[in-house]
Scaffold this active site. Structure first.
Site, short mmCIF file in Angstrom:
data_model
loop_
_atom_site.label_atom_id
_atom_site.label_comp_id
_atom_site.label_asym_id
_atom_site.label_seq_id
_atom_site.Cartn_x
_atom_site.Cartn_y
_atom_site.Cartn_z
CG ASP A 155 -2.00 0.95 1.25
OD1 ASP A 155 -2.03 1.81 0.36
OD2 ASP A 155 -2.85 0.87 2.16
N GLY A 205 -4.79 3.09 -8.27
CA GLY A 205 -4.95 3.23 -9.71
C GLY A 205 -4.04 4.26 -10.36
CG ASP A 226 -9.35 3.25 1.09
OD1 ASP A 226 -8.54 3.06 0.17
OD2 ASP A 226 -9.01 3.25 2.30
C1 GLA Z 1 -5.46 2.29 2.78
C2 GLA Z 1 -5.98 1.13 1.95
C3 GLA Z 1 -7.01 0.35 2.76
C4 GLA Z 1 -6.37 -0.14 4.06
C5 GLA Z 1 -5.78 1.02 4.84
C6 GLA Z 1 -4.96 0.55 6.03
O1 GLA Z 1 -6.44 3.24 3.02
O2 GLA Z 1 -6.53 1.58 0.74
O3 GLA Z 1 -7.52 -0.74 2.01
O4 GLA Z 1 -5.37 -1.08 3.75
O5 GLA Z 1 -4.92 1.82 4.01
O6 GLA Z 1 -4.34 1.58 6.72
#
Ligand code: GLA
Length: 409
Positions: A155, A205, A226
């Site tokens: 991430d 993306g 998200d």
């Molecule tokens: C981001 C990701 C989520 C999750 C959080 C965790 O927002 O997109 O899916 O993994 O971090 O902190």
């Protein structure tokens, strides 16, 4: 000091990116292929967020087995953010107090016939502010393999300000190149372990990841920001998948984010439509609900085998929207053996706004009288051109046609 550290990181990243293109064909041969159909499982984030712990992961694994979800195909039990503790003097990252023994936990999950996933960031910190993998990629990948990890969600988060913007403050294309190199670096580190590990990109993306992600090892890539357990957001994410179908296929999938089925205040119709449309999109099916307290009607949605079969169809072709008529949308997905899935959804808040809707078979390349199966009632259904359909607000009609004669693929 900081600048030179950053510059040397950029040099390292570039070197690893170049090396990757030379090394990877051999490494790829040595590593069995993963995610030939979209990954299925459960992830801790959407419901538990920072409340995830060892006990909760074991409970989720137990429940996947007890509810029949495992038998329906949900195999990955994925720990999301907030498991990380501190690095020791040798740079080894230790889990925090919520996870006393990661290897034992992985062993437990494996003993149930399931697989286990973990989460990190290419940046110094994760989105939740925990320790990321920057500068420790190989070390972390080796540790995951040693624990028995089968899936990594990577991430981006702090990598944007801490590396991309710092190293190339005024150069967007250089920032993107740095981002590609960081994802390639972890790909190389994972492959070097020799363990098959699903590699899930989470960088929302950026830079049309569907175009370059597979070339640096992505098995799936988030296409958006998200998800939240609200109809408006779910429909927004669905709409943002327009145009991406061509990029999905066995081993590499668009990820419109994890499921919210059973979360928040989604109505039964909304849960059904969310699940149906993620199946139409060949999306990863990662449930994110409170499994020990799952209601029977939510379990029935998540374990609908025929809807799951749409998602997991071995042809691996993502569906797309063929047309919309007011607030009603018609999507199709080509399936193995010339079969076809059709989803009709009412995205309006008031069913009477578009009532009555008439199905236009010709616009789907179909004609005649077609017999299919309604995958939510389990009953046979006959589709004819111009037939009226009554759909409640936010609900779906999902039909599988095994012999869509007249359909032009
Ligand atoms: C981001 C990701 C989520 C999750 C959080 C965790 O927002 O997109 O899916 O993994 O971090 O902190």
């Amino acid at each position: 000091m900081r600048l030179s550290a950053s510059l040397s990181f950029a040099a390292l990243a570039l070197a690893s990116f170049t090396a990757q293109s030379q090394v990877s064909p051999k490494a790829q041969l040595a590593t069995p292929q993963v995610s030939q159909t979209p990954p299925m499982g459960w992830n801790s984030w959407n419901y538990f967020a920072d409340k995830v712990d060892d006990k909760g992961i074991r409970a989720a694994a137990d429940q996947l087995v007890a509810t029949g979800m495992k038998d329906a195909g949900y195999v990955y039990v994925n720990i999301d953010d907030t498991w990380e503790g501190e690095r020791d003097a040798s740079g080894v990252l230790h889990p925090n107090a919520k996870f006393p023994d990661m290897k034992a936990l992985a062993g437990y999950v494996h003993s149930k016939g399931l697989k286990i996933g973990i989460y990190s960031s290419p940046g110094p910190k994760t989105c939740g502010g925990y320790e990321g993998s920057l500068g420790h990629e190989e070390q972390d990948a080796r540790m995951y393999a040693e624990w028995g990890i089968d899936y990594l969600k990577y991430d981006m988060c702090s990598f944007i300000p801490a590396v991309m913007m710092k190293q190339a403050p005024n150069d967007k294309s250089e920032q993107m190149r740095i981002m590609h190199a960081a994802y390639a670096k972890m790909d190389k580190a994972l492959k070097a372990t020799g363990r098959p590990i699903v590699y899930s990109f989470c960088q929302y993306g950026w830079d049309a990841v569907w175009e370059w992600g597979p070339s640096v090892g992505a098995n799936l890539w988030r296409t958006t920001g998200d998800i939240t357990p609200e109809w408006g957001r779910i429909y927004e994410l669905l709409s943002q998948q327009e145009g991406l179908a061509a990029y999905a296929g066995p081993g590499h999938w668009n990820d419109p984010d994890m499921l919210e089925v059973g979360n928040g205040r989604l109505s039964l119709a909304e849960n059904r439509t969310h699940f149906s449309m993620w199946a139409m999109l060949a999306a990863p099916l990662l449930a994110g609900n409170d499994l020990p307290n799952m209601k029977p009607e939510i379990k029935a949605i998540l374990t609908n085998r025929e809807v799951i079969a749409i998602d997991q169809d071995p042809l691996g072709r993502q569906g797309s929207r063929v047309y919309s008529d007011g607030e009603v949308e018609v999507w199709t997905r080509p399936l193995t053996g010339g079969a076809l899935a059709i989803a009709v959804i009412n995205v309006g808040d008031n069913r009477y706004a578009t009532h009555p809707f008439h199905l236009n078979l010709r616009r789907l390349g179909l004609n005649g009288k077609l017999t299919g199966k309604d995958l939510w009632t389990g009953k046979s259904v006959e589709l004819t051109d111009n037939m009226p359909l009554e759909l409640p607000s936010h609900d779906v009609l999902l039909v599988r046609l095994d012999q869509p004669k007249g359909h032009i693929q």
